[in-house]
Enzyme design. Structure first.
Site, mmCIF file in Angstrom:
data_model
loop_
_atom_site.group_PDB
_atom_site.id
_atom_site.type_symbol
_atom_site.label_atom_id
_atom_site.label_comp_id
_atom_site.label_asym_id
_atom_site.label_seq_id
_atom_site.Cartn_x
_atom_site.Cartn_y
_atom_site.Cartn_z
ATOM 1 C CE1 TYR A 134 -2.625 2.665 0.861
ATOM 2 C CE2 TYR A 134 -3.812 1.962 3.202
ATOM 3 C CZ TYR A 134 -3.864 3.042 1.918
ATOM 4 O OH TYR A 134 -5.036 3.468 2.062
ATOM 5 C CE LYS A 162 -6.196 2.457 -1.369
ATOM 6 N NZ LYS A 162 -6.507 2.515 0.039
#
Length: 296
Positions: A134, A162
């Site tokens: 992330y 992400k």
């Protein structure tokens, strides 16, 4: 289950005393799934993960996983500042039923790229569950460089990243990795959603889909059908909500809107406060734009 499409960065419902509201979390998860979203991303930035205890993250994961009942994947936030802490929490969230885990970079301290590589590699080798990196350097002060992501793409259990960095060139570099390796890219900047799909992102973790899931699901379906003109129309429809959300610290406006819509989200945890009357009026105008009925 395949991780793709519109994945809601779900808010975490709290009671008025700021305690965790698991019943409302289940109802919210079910509502979102019925609206067509393809996955749920819990205990992330919009889920106020930084204000949740480990035990609360576990209980939230159990509740949302129960509500999802195998219909869509549930991705839970497991990232902590320390490697050992992250491994401990990851094991608990796996046991709680998460389908995959998200690993935000350490925050406050700023590890170098080799530190990051060893951190993520050690975690992935310690817990047998799919992990998504992330990248959100604006909040953490720490960026996952594409070269580091490329090395981590070779680590078993690290299935993708992400990207909420807002720098599309960086996301494109991640997408190039995904074309050569078994590695997916999830866009985390709602403004870049359609652009990311066109470039090859597998999905978009979208905060705005808490409020307007149908618009974004339709955008994704239009993209798959090749109707890019209508997909762009749907993307443009997202902007009034995006602008409204910036009136307060996240996820205050989001929770206000959901509460008014009859989807119980409760309050934010302090120090973040719920919207003022002026912002509430702006929220009403935003909901009017979408023809969404609400209570005052």
């Amino acid at each position: 289950m395949e991780i793709k499409g519109i994945i809601t960065a779900m808010v975490t419902p709290f009671h008025e005393d700021e305690s965790l509201d698991l019943d409302s979390a289940k109802k919210m998860a079910n509502w979102l799934i019925e609206k067509g979203v393809h996955g749920l991303f819990i205990a992330g930035t919009n889920g106020e993960f930084h204000l949740l205890t480990d035990d609360e993250k576990v209980e939230l994961t159990k509740a949302v996983k129960e509500a999802a009942n195998g219909r869509v994947p549930v991705i839970a936030g497991a990232g902590c500042c320390g490697t050992k802490h992250t491994i401990e929490l990851s094991k608990k969230l796996k046991e709680a039923g998460a389908d995959a885990l998200s690993l935000v970079t350490p925050y406050y301290l700023v590890p170098n790229q080799e530190d990051l590589y060893q951190h993520f590699k050690t975690i992935a080798e310690s817990v047998d569950i799919p992990f998504l990196l992330y990248n959100i350097p604006g909040q953490t002060g720490c960026k996952i460089e594409p070269d580091t992501a490329n090395r981590l793409a070779d680590v078993k259990n690290i299935i993708g990243i992400k990207d909420s960095g807002g720098d599309f060139d960086t996301q494109l570099a991640y997408i190039e990795i995904s074309k050569k390796k078994d590695f997916i890219v999830l866009n985390g900047s709602d403004s870049l959603m359609l652009k990311a799909f066109k470039a090859g992102a597998a999905g978009s973790v979208a905060a705005t889909s808490n409020v307007i899931p149908e618009i974004e699901v339709e955008l994704y379906e239009d993209f798959l059908k090749g109707d890019l003109e209508h997909a762009q129309h749907q993307r443009d429809l997202m902007d009034p909500l995006r602008m409204a959300l910036k009136k307060c610290v996240a996820p205050a406006v989001m929770k206000q809107a959901l509460n008014m819509m009859g989807v119980t989200a409760g309050v934010t945890r302090r120090p973040v406060q719920m919207p003022t009357e002026e912002v509430i009026q702006n929220t009403k105008e935003m909901l009017d734009f979408y023809n969404i009925s609400y209570t005052n």
